[in-house]
Design a protein around this motif. Structure first.
Motif, short mmCIF file in Angstrom:
data_model
loop_
_atom_site.label_atom_id
_atom_site.label_comp_id
_atom_site.label_asym_id
_atom_site.label_seq_id
_atom_site.Cartn_x
_atom_site.Cartn_y
_atom_site.Cartn_z
N SER A 1 0.82 -1.22 0.00
CA SER A 1 0.00 0.00 0.00
C SER A 1 0.85 1.27 0.00
O SER A 1 0.38 2.34 -0.40
CB SER A 1 -0.96 0.01 1.19
N ALA A 2 2.13 1.18 0.42
CA ALA A 2 3.02 2.34 0.34
C ALA A 2 3.20 2.76 -1.11
O ALA A 2 3.16 3.95 -1.45
CB ALA A 2 4.37 2.01 0.97
N GLY A 3 3.40 1.79 -2.00
CA GLY A 3 3.53 2.09 -3.41
C GLY A 3 2.22 2.49 -4.04
O GLY A 3 2.18 3.26 -5.01
N ASP A 4 1.12 2.00 -3.51
CA ASP A 4 -0.19 2.39 -4.02
C ASP A 4 -0.46 3.88 -3.82
O ASP A 4 -1.19 4.48 -4.59
CB ASP A 4 -1.29 1.59 -3.30
N TYR A 5 0.12 4.43 -2.75
CA TYR A 5 -0.25 5.79 -2.38
C TYR A 5 0.87 6.81 -2.37
O TYR A 5 0.75 7.87 -2.98
CB TYR A 5 -0.92 5.78 -1.00
N ALA A 6 1.94 6.56 -1.64
CA ALA A 6 2.73 7.73 -1.26
C ALA A 6 4.23 7.58 -1.20
O ALA A 6 4.92 8.56 -0.91
CB ALA A 6 2.23 8.21 0.12
N SER A 7 4.81 6.41 -1.46
CA SER A 7 6.26 6.30 -1.34
C SER A 7 6.96 7.05 -2.47
O SER A 7 8.07 7.55 -2.30
CB SER A 7 6.69 4.83 -1.32
N GLY A 8 6.32 7.09 -3.65
CA GLY A 8 6.89 7.80 -4.79
C GLY A 8 6.86 7.01 -6.08
O GLY A 8 6.84 7.58 -7.16
N THR A 9 6.88 5.67 -6.00
CA THR A 9 6.83 4.85 -7.21
C THR A 9 5.41 4.87 -7.78
O THR A 9 4.46 5.27 -7.13
CB THR A 9 7.23 3.40 -6.91
N ASN A 10 5.30 4.43 -9.02
CA ASN A 10 4.01 4.48 -9.70
C ASN A 10 3.24 3.19 -9.49
O ASN A 10 3.81 2.10 -9.53
CB ASN A 10 4.21 4.72 -11.20
N HIS A 11 1.93 3.30 -9.26
CA HIS A 11 1.14 2.09 -9.01
C HIS A 11 0.39 1.59 -10.25
O HIS A 11 -0.37 0.62 -10.16
CB HIS A 11 0.18 2.30 -7.83
N THR A 12 0.57 2.24 -11.39
CA THR A 12 -0.06 1.76 -12.62
C THR A 12 0.89 0.75 -13.24
O THR A 12 1.90 1.11 -13.84
CB THR A 12 -0.35 2.91 -13.58
N LEU A 13 0.55 -0.53 -13.11
CA LEU A 13 1.49 -1.61 -13.37
C LEU A 13 0.89 -2.70 -14.26
O LEU A 13 -0.34 -2.86 -14.31
CB LEU A 13 1.91 -2.24 -12.03
N PRO A 14 1.74 -3.47 -14.93
CA PRO A 14 1.25 -4.55 -15.79
C PRO A 14 0.70 -5.72 -14.98
O PRO A 14 1.32 -6.18 -14.01
CB PRO A 14 2.49 -4.97 -16.58
N THR A 15 -0.46 -6.20 -15.35
CA THR A 15 -1.10 -7.34 -14.69
C THR A 15 -1.20 -8.51 -15.66
O THR A 15 -0.76 -8.43 -16.80
CB THR A 15 -2.52 -6.96 -14.22
N ASN A 16 -1.79 -9.59 -15.18
CA ASN A 16 -2.11 -10.74 -16.02
C ASN A 16 -0.90 -11.32 -16.73
O ASN A 16 -0.99 -11.82 -17.85
CB ASN A 16 -3.19 -10.34 -17.05
#
Length: 428
Positions: free
Chosen positions: A353-368
């Protein structure tokens, strides 16, 4: 919970299959919506908004008044949190700016590469059961840093035709001005073709459900680029007895609550640890407001025991998780040898959840499984690399004969002539 012990490698493909609807079941409605919007524009957008979202709007464009009202509805505490996240995300993405690459490949021949922004980008922000205002930070911030001229944002309204105040507040903080209350397939189609109200874009970004995922892929048929096929959320945790079972359970549940089609997997070389995590999940899930969603997702999830780290790593690379938590004593082995993952979270105190919100990295990621060939969204996602070259008279003398020989060997005489004429002019 589905516990699997020492699965045979020939069964891995079936074991690691995502709980997603086949594209064949979705493509029909996507094709229909695209065809209608391509010819009827805004009226078709309005029709599908009524059909899918159950709301009829006088205007899809978010007004200045709506932005102002939203700002008054967001608490000061949440505003501060959003600002902190914004600062961290800006810092990480600004650090990705690269200098021009320039080299003289031989005397008189200079080549260089520069990055230029994609002029028009479309951002899609899911609505549904959770207002993902954090995704605006993840997409609008790098778009602005990259220098994109036009940023168009779409998100589905609720049954009252409104957007969550935090969504509107975040969009304004990120400098978004063209925000449309349109969701799902119709939003992707509108940004693909452009309508009287909604501008056409060159590239579409953002996660979404399976309908949005297929719609984005459909958009590529019309010359529109997309960030990646980003579908339902997923998380794989590799953990051993050095990990905290309560922490691991909370991470698994944090992804399970996204949606019933989310998938979470624990891989461990400890049977005892697997049982501890299962117990923690059962204890924690009862107190979640989104318990029913999480329970359905957990039903599609796996607790997998394997005998050694090498087998675990091979299985992880085969799965190619979107989110990947490494919480093991031998963490360097996993970090150095993991080839396929969207974003990696290391240690007991690094929740996903740190990456989902506020650490700085992007949470739009490849799935499947697309982490095998796609990167997550980053600054370069909003840029194009353009190459340049300049050849002097000295350079064409040095390189010319090489070009002539290669062009002649390929049977392309005009290519050769373009060089021969220049060389001849230098002999006069």
């Amino acid at each position: 919970m589905n516990k699997i012990y020492n699965p045979d490698k020939k069964d891995w493909s079936a074991l690691l299959k995502r709980p997603t609807t086949t594209f064949d079941a979705i493509e029909g409605i996507v094709s229909e919506v695209f065809n209608e919007i391509s010819t009827k524009g805004d009226s078709a957008v309005a029709y599908y908004t009524r059909k899918f979202d159950g709301i009829e709007l006088e205007s899809t464009l978010v007004s200045s008044l709506e932005f102002e009202e939203a700002e008054n509805l967001v608490t000061e505490e949440l505003k501060k949190a959003i600002q902190q996240a914004k600062k961290n995300i800006e810092a990480f993405h600004k650090a990705q700016i690269t200098e021009k690459v320039k080299v003289e490949t031989m005397p008189g021949v200079t080549c260089w590469q520069e990055k230029r922004p994609i002029q028009k980008v479309g951002l899609y922000i899911p609505g549904g059961t959770a207002p993902l205002f954090s995704t605006i930070l993840m997409l609008a911030i790098p778009a602005k840093i990259a220098g994109c001229n036009e940023v168009v944002l779409c998100s589905p309204p609720d049954k009252q035709g409104k957007l969550n105040p935090a969504v509107l507040y975040t969009a304004r903080q990120c400098g978004v001005e063209k925000f449309f209350k349109v969701g799902g397939i119709q939003a992707i189609a509108a940004m693909t073709f452009g309508t009287k109200s909604i501008p056409q874009v060159y590239k579409i970004f953002g996660p979404g459900n399976q309908y949005v995922t297929v719609a984005k892929q459909w958009a590529t048929r019309y010359g529109i680029a997309i960030d990646m096929p980003a579908g339902p959320s997923e998380l794989l945790v590799v953990a051993d007895d050095s990990a905290n079972a309560a922490f691991v359970a909370s991470d698994l549940l944090s992804q399970a609550e996204h949606g019933i089609d989310s998938q979470v997997i624990l891989v461990s070389i400890s049977k005892t640890f697997i049982l501890k995590v299962e117990e923690e999940i059962l204890n924690q899930i009862v107190n979640l407001p989104r318990k029913e969603i999480a329970q359905k997702a957990i039903a599609n999830s796996k607790l997998i025991y394997v005998e050694d780290d090498t087998t675990a790593l091979e299985l992880i690379n085969e799965y190619a998780p979107e989110h990947y938590i490494v919480c093991v004593e031998n963490e360097d082995f996993y970090i150095q040898n993991t080839m396929n993952a969207g974003s990696v979270f290391i240690g007991n105190y690094t929740p996903e959840s740190a990456g989902d919100y506020a650490s700085g990295t992007n949470h739009t990621l490849p799935t499947n499984g697309y982490a095998k060939q796609y990167s997550g969204v980053n600054l370069d996602s909003f840029l194009k690399s353009m190459t340049f070259q300049k050849i002097t008279s000295e350079g064409i003398k040095n390189l010319g004969n090489t070009i002539e020989l290669m062009a002649e060997a390929e049977g392309l005489q005009a290519h050769k002539n373009a060089v021969t004429l220049r060389l001849a002019s230098l002999k006069k």
